[in-house]
Design a protein around this motif. Structure first.
Motif, PDB file in Angstrom:
ATOM      1  N   SER A 293       0.866  -1.192  -0.266  1.00 51.21           N
ATOM      2  CA  SER A 293      -0.356   0.079   0.225  1.00 51.21           C
ATOM      3  C   SER A 293       0.881   1.157   0.043  1.00 51.21           C
TER       4      SER A 293
ATOM      5  N   LYS B 132       0.552   4.229  -3.159  1.00 53.74           N
ATOM      6  CA  LYS B 132      -0.606   5.436  -2.834  1.00 53.74           C
ATOM      7  C   LYS B 132       0.457   6.248  -4.294  1.00 53.74           C
TER       8      LYS B 132
ATOM      9  N   ASN C 159      -4.203   0.920  -6.532  1.00 54.58           N
ATOM     10  CA  ASN C 159      -4.066   1.766  -5.286  1.00 54.58           C
ATOM     11  C   ASN C 159      -5.399   1.354  -4.829  1.00 54.58           C
TER      12      ASN C 159
ATOM     13  N   PRO D 276      -8.042  -0.131  -1.349  1.00 59.24           N
ATOM     14  CA  PRO D 276      -8.476  -0.123   0.033  1.00 59.24           C
ATOM     15  C   PRO D 276      -7.925  -1.920   0.578  1.00 59.24           C
ATOM     16  N   LEU D 277      -8.013  -0.938   1.745  1.00 64.31           N
ATOM     17  CA  LEU D 277      -7.333  -2.212   2.812  1.00 64.31           C
ATOM     18  C   LEU D 277      -8.724  -2.838   3.968  1.00 64.31           C
ATOM     19  N   HIS D 278      -9.378  -1.661   3.864  1.00 64.45           N
ATOM     20  CA  HIS D 278     -10.366  -2.274   4.318  1.00 64.45           C
ATOM     21  C   HIS D 278     -11.583  -2.492   3.862  1.00 64.45           C
TER      22      HIS D 278
ATOM     23  N   VAL E 135     -17.589   1.263  -0.745  1.00 61.63           N
ATOM     24  CA  VAL E 135     -17.412   2.244  -1.283  1.00 61.63           C
ATOM     25  C   VAL E 135     -17.667   2.236  -2.640  1.00 61.63           C
TER      26      VAL E 135
ATOM     27  N   VAL F  86     -11.846   6.162  -5.854  1.00 62.72           N
ATOM     28  CA  VAL F  86     -12.351   6.848  -4.375  1.00 62.72           C
ATOM     29  C   VAL F  86     -11.865   7.367  -3.862  1.00 62.72           C
TER      30      VAL F  86
ATOM     31  N   GLN G 165      -8.697   9.424  -4.642  1.00 65.67           N
ATOM     32  CA  GLN G 165      -7.341   8.117  -4.082  1.00 65.67           C
ATOM     33  C   GLN G 165      -7.662   7.664  -6.234  1.00 65.67           C
TER      34      GLN G 165
ATOM     35  N   ILE H  30      -7.402   4.157  -8.159  1.00 66.18           N
ATOM     36  CA  ILE H  30      -7.453   3.217  -8.082  1.00 66.18           C
ATOM     37  C   ILE H  30      -6.721   2.236  -9.118  1.00 66.18           C
TER      38      ILE H  30
END
Length: 521
Positions: free
Chosen positions: A366, A370, A376, A378-380, A384, A410, A413, A415
């Protein structure tokens, strides 16, 4: 070829004549001065950079091996370093061969790894001559050098050639066992006799399978058939005594001495296995089955900002016409077809799930993605919204046809910035998707299939000649197939919306799942 072999045989005879070392030390010298150069001549058939610079590294290396037999000074380590550099040069060629092909054709990978293993043999030889203390006796250091020359390099090339004649699942598992065994032997000698026993068991399993295959193969001529049968059958005897030796030294069950192993195991491998095998393969080397893919690859590299290189308006979807993939409203939901032909009319909501075992790697990656603004994710796992647009790209920038850029974000950012195109091979159409990376490009080639009214896009091949796969490239000259697979399945729900699941695997292990909810505006 005959002149080449005679030069090296005469070089060996001269080295033996002037040497004052005990005769068992000649076992390694035979491999260094004859077997390795002859195998390289048989194996490296392309007259590329390897042979262009070969004399500049090979001649000093062979000279160093001969000088080491008669010169005993404080300069021995420097002399041996020429041979080490030569083996590193050979290993580099193995790495380059692999990068031009990637994780495909296990038989070619076996030979590539054999070339790399030779450098390990060169390292142990250097340690022995230079007197480097690696925690082992000088004799064990020298035996390890022999091990990597014969059991790692020569055997890997031989089983690679077998794979050019035979392909099966059992052969592939045997190759995996034989390629892993040399390193497990080294670990076992260092840490545990039980690990060493495991390595010998891997050798016994792998060699058992290979020997059976060799006795069933139709070779080019009768002489080659019997030479190779004898060569590989000799390994059944030597590996049995290897197991007896491990049981003897580790557990005292049998009485097998190192002197006996040198005289019996060493000579049998040197003469019957290596010599008979090389003579047999010299009668006919089977051609490679690997055919380099010829599909077009994007020429764009590095981070790209879509609105700086493309224009909005000309293309509204990822494809102008899905029927070119053999799809129609009769086999695939019309809503799915509209999604790909009118992508800008849909909203995407995604839930990203990194598999637990892969989360540490995703976290480390990550920090890089970024900065690149590519892949890119998300880790969660919270849902979204992915926004973005379709940009038309000048084909002269990319090199492929009908290229359009789909940028997904997102928030602020980015992705993905994916460059979509298509190509046909043998009348089958593939989706050709490029993800530019620093100095390189990752390319996904996907097959499209109608499945119960839904649509499946997959990099998994439905036939051996398929282009499907995930590739990595620095230039257009070579495509490295990655050990990645992906499948994207999309279907229409009862309320008319779409749901999709994007799954990815690395070395057949699942590491990422993305669930999409897609709504037409």
């Amino acid at each position: 070829m005959r002149k080449f072999v005679m030069i090296h045989v005469l070089l060996l005879l001269m080295a033996i004549a002037i040497s004052d070392t005990p005769w068992p030390y000649s076992i390694l010298m035979v491999a260094q001065l004859v077997y390795i150069p002859v195998l390289l001549r048989l194996f490296c058939t392309e007259r590329d950079w390897f042979w262009k610079y070969y004399p500049y590294v090979a001649i000093p290396a062979y000279t160093a091996v001969v000088l080491e037999q008669v010169v005993s000074t404080e300069w021995n380590g420097w002399i041996a370093s020429f041979y080490l550099l030569f083996t590193l040069y050979v290993a580099l060629y193995g790495v380059v061969r692999f990068l031009r092909r990637g994780f495909t054709n296990v038989e070619e990978f076996a030979m590539d790894l054999g070339l790399v293993y030779l450098a390990m043999g060169g390292g142990w030889y250097f340690a022995f001559v230079a007197g480097v203390d690696l925690g082992f006796s000088p004799l064990l250091t020298w035996l390890t050098a022999i091990h990597f020359h014969y059991s790692a390099f020569i055997l890997s090339v031989f089983i690679g050639w077998i794979g050019r004649l035979h392909s099966s699942r059992v052969y592939q598992w045997a190759v995996v066992a034989l390629l892993a065994a040399p390193m497990i032997v080294a670990v076992g000698i260092t840490f545990s006799r039980w690990i060493e026993i495991l390595s010998v068991l891997l050798y016994m399993y792998g060699l058992g399978v290979i020997i059976r295959i060799v006795w069933q193969l139709p070779f080019a001529c009768r002489l080659q058939k019997w030479l190779l049968r004898l060569a590989f059958s000799a390994l059944a005897v030597t590996i049995s005594f290897s197991m007896l030796y491990v049981l003897s030294t580790g557990f005292g069950i049998f009485s097998v001495t190192i002197d006996f192993m040198l005289r019996f195991h060493g000579v049998l491998n040197c003469v019957v296995f290596a010599l008979f095998g090389i003579i047999g393969w010299s009668l006919h080397v089977p051609p490679a089955r690997f055919i380099p893919p010829m599909f077009p690859v994007s020429q764009i590299r590095g981070r790209q900002v879509a609105d700086e290189i493309g224009q909005i308006g000309r293309h509204r979807g990822l494809s102008d016409d899905l029927t070119v993939y053999g799809l129609s409203p009769a086999t695939v939901s019309p809503v799915i077809i509209r999604l790909y032909e009118q992508t800008v009319d849909f909203k995407l909501y995604a839930s990203i799930r990194w598999h637990r075992w892969f989360k540490p790697f995703a976290f480390m990656y990550s920090f890089l993605n970024k900065r690149m603004q590519q892949i890119n994710l998300p880790l969660h796992s919270e849902e979204v919204e992915m926004t973005g647009n379709i940009y038309t790209l000048d084909e002269s920038l990319d090199g492929r046809e009908q290229v359009r850029v789909w940028e997904r974000k997102v928030g602020e950012q980015t992705i993905f910035t994916a460059f979509y195109s298509q190509h046909a091979t043998d009348e089958q159409m593939y989706m050709n998707i490029a993800l530019p990376l620093p100095y390189s490009t990752m390319t996904g080639i996907l097959e499209l299939h109608a499945v119960n009214g839904g649509l499946q896009l997959t990099s998994k091949r439905t036939k051996s000649a398929s282009d499907a796969g995930v590739y990595f490239s620095f230039s257009s000259k070579g495509l490295c197939r990655l050990p990645l697979e992906e499948t994207f399945f999309i279907e229409e729900t009862e309320n008319g919306t779409l749901k999709a699941t994007h799954q990815m695997w690395i070395f057949s292990l699942p590491f990422l799942t993305i669930d999409y909810s897609i709504v037409e505006e």
